[in-house]
Design a protein around this motif. Structure first.
Motif, short mmCIF file in Angstrom:
data_model
loop_
_atom_site.label_atom_id
_atom_site.label_comp_id
_atom_site.label_asym_id
_atom_site.label_seq_id
_atom_site.Cartn_x
_atom_site.Cartn_y
_atom_site.Cartn_z
N ILE A 1 3.99 -2.17 4.00
CA ILE A 1 3.93 -3.08 5.13
C ILE A 1 2.68 -3.94 5.11
N ALA A 2 1.57 -3.43 4.54
CA ALA A 2 0.37 -4.25 4.42
C ALA A 2 0.59 -5.42 3.47
N THR A 3 1.25 -5.15 2.34
CA THR A 3 1.58 -6.23 1.40
C THR A 3 2.48 -7.26 2.06
N LEU A 4 3.43 -6.78 2.84
CA LEU A 4 4.37 -7.68 3.50
C LEU A 4 3.67 -8.56 4.53
N LEU A 5 2.76 -8.00 5.29
CA LEU A 5 2.03 -8.80 6.28
C LEU A 5 1.19 -9.88 5.60
N ARG A 6 0.61 -9.58 4.47
CA ARG A 6 -0.16 -10.60 3.75
C ARG A 6 0.74 -11.71 3.24
N GLU A 7 1.96 -11.37 2.85
CA GLU A 7 2.92 -12.40 2.44
C GLU A 7 3.30 -13.29 3.62
N LEU A 8 3.41 -12.71 4.81
CA LEU A 8 3.72 -13.51 6.00
C LEU A 8 2.60 -14.47 6.33
N ILE B 1 16.07 -15.59 -4.28
CA ILE B 1 14.66 -15.29 -4.50
C ILE B 1 14.53 -14.43 -5.75
N GLY B 2 13.30 -14.07 -6.09
CA GLY B 2 13.07 -13.25 -7.27
C GLY B 2 13.27 -11.77 -7.01
N LYS B 3 12.79 -10.98 -7.94
CA LYS B 3 12.94 -9.52 -7.87
C LYS B 3 12.26 -8.96 -6.64
N THR B 4 12.89 -7.95 -6.04
CA THR B 4 12.26 -7.19 -4.96
C THR B 4 12.08 -5.74 -5.40
N ARG B 5 11.16 -5.06 -4.73
CA ARG B 5 10.87 -3.66 -5.06
C ARG B 5 10.82 -2.86 -3.77
N ASP B 6 11.35 -1.65 -3.83
CA ASP B 6 11.23 -0.75 -2.68
C ASP B 6 11.26 0.69 -3.17
N LEU B 7 11.10 1.59 -2.23
CA LEU B 7 11.13 3.02 -2.53
C LEU B 7 12.41 3.58 -1.95
N THR C 1 10.10 -3.34 1.86
CA THR C 1 10.39 -4.10 0.64
C THR C 1 9.21 -4.96 0.26
N VAL C 2 8.88 -4.97 -1.04
CA VAL C 2 7.86 -5.87 -1.58
C VAL C 2 8.58 -7.00 -2.30
N PHE C 3 8.26 -8.23 -1.91
CA PHE C 3 8.88 -9.41 -2.50
C PHE C 3 7.99 -9.98 -3.60
N THR C 4 8.59 -10.73 -4.51
CA THR C 4 7.81 -11.47 -5.49
C THR C 4 6.82 -12.37 -4.74
N PRO C 5 5.54 -12.36 -5.11
CA PRO C 5 4.56 -13.16 -4.36
C PRO C 5 5.00 -14.61 -4.17
N GLY C 6 4.91 -15.07 -2.93
CA GLY C 6 5.29 -16.44 -2.61
C GLY C 6 6.73 -16.63 -2.19
N ASP C 7 7.57 -15.61 -2.44
CA ASP C 7 9.00 -15.79 -2.15
C ASP C 7 9.30 -15.87 -0.66
N VAL C 8 8.53 -15.19 0.18
CA VAL C 8 8.79 -15.27 1.62
C VAL C 8 8.58 -16.70 2.10
#
Length: 227
Positions: free
Chosen positions: A29-36, A204-210, A103-110
């Motif tokens: 969620i921290a990575t996601l907030l930075r993407e937002l 969009i590009g590749k996404t990653r999750d657990l 979910t972690v998105f490819t940087p910039g995809d959001v």
């Protein structure tokens, strides 16, 4: 949306909510907030439920991320559309982005998605990796940049839905009267499409999750899979 239990990740999620588990050593969620923030967002409603206090303690008021964060509780896992309705009731004003906080998105995809879907009644992101999986990731039919079927039964379709939507004001009425629980955005968006609304389909590009406990190792120690 950070309220889910993450049942396939048990026993890990009996102790930690899925959004605070790491990918690349950082809470998802921290990575996601930075993407937002990179996409230009300033205000975020975080919908919490399972082990909500851990998510809320990690994020705080959002200042550390450069955001204003408000919290909304979803007491039961009643689906993505229910989470969005609760955010609307708490003051979220469309148009806004809706994302799964696991979910972690490819940087910039959001940001690219937001720009590409702007001006449509709504939007849905799709990706080729990971691909559609029966019972998990539904295929999405897109024609000329517009979503036609949110759940496409064509086994040859390589485009899977990603947990990233744009919800415009015209979509809000379609959140009512859904079958359920759970109440899902997929049904609301399909009803909107059938009524003639324009829903942008953006690849969009590749996404990653657990998804399973072993993914915690794979997504944080990739060198363990190298020869």
């Amino acid at each position: 949306m950070a309220a889910g239990e993450g049942s396939r990740l048990r026993p890990l999620t009996e102790h930690w909510p899925k959004p605070v588990l790491p990918i690349d050593g950082k809470p998802v969620i921290a990575t996601l907030l930075r993407e937002l923030v990179a996409a230009g967002c300033t205000d975020v409603h975080v919908v919490t439920g399972h082990l909500a206090e851990q998510v809320e303690e990690l994020i705080g008021d959002g200042a550390a991320f450069g955001l204003r964060v408000m919290y909304v509780r979803q007491p039961q896992a009643d689906g993505s559309a229910d989470a969005v309705r609760r955010a609307l009731d708490a003051g979220a004003e469309p148009p806004f982005l809706v994302l799964g906080a696991d979910t972690v998105f490819t940087p910039g995809d959001v940001g690219r998605f937001a720009a590409a879907a702007a001006g449509a009644d709504g939007g849905l992101a799709v990706r080729r990796e990971p691909p559609p999986t029966p019972g998990h990731r539904g295929a999405v039919r897109i024609e000329v940049g517009r979503v036609r079927r949110v759940l496409d039964g064509d086994p040859a379709n390589p485009l899977a839905a990603a947990p990233l939507w744009l919800l415009g004001p015209a979509l809000v009425p379609f959140l009512a009267g859904l079958g359920g629980p759970p109440f899902e955005l997929a049904e609301a968006v399909q009803r909107a499409i059938d009524a003639g609304l324009a829903i942008a389909g953006v690849e969009i590009g590749k996404t990653r999750d657990l998804t399973r406990p072993v993914d915690l190792v794979k997504e944080n120690f990739p060198y363990l899979g190298s020869a």
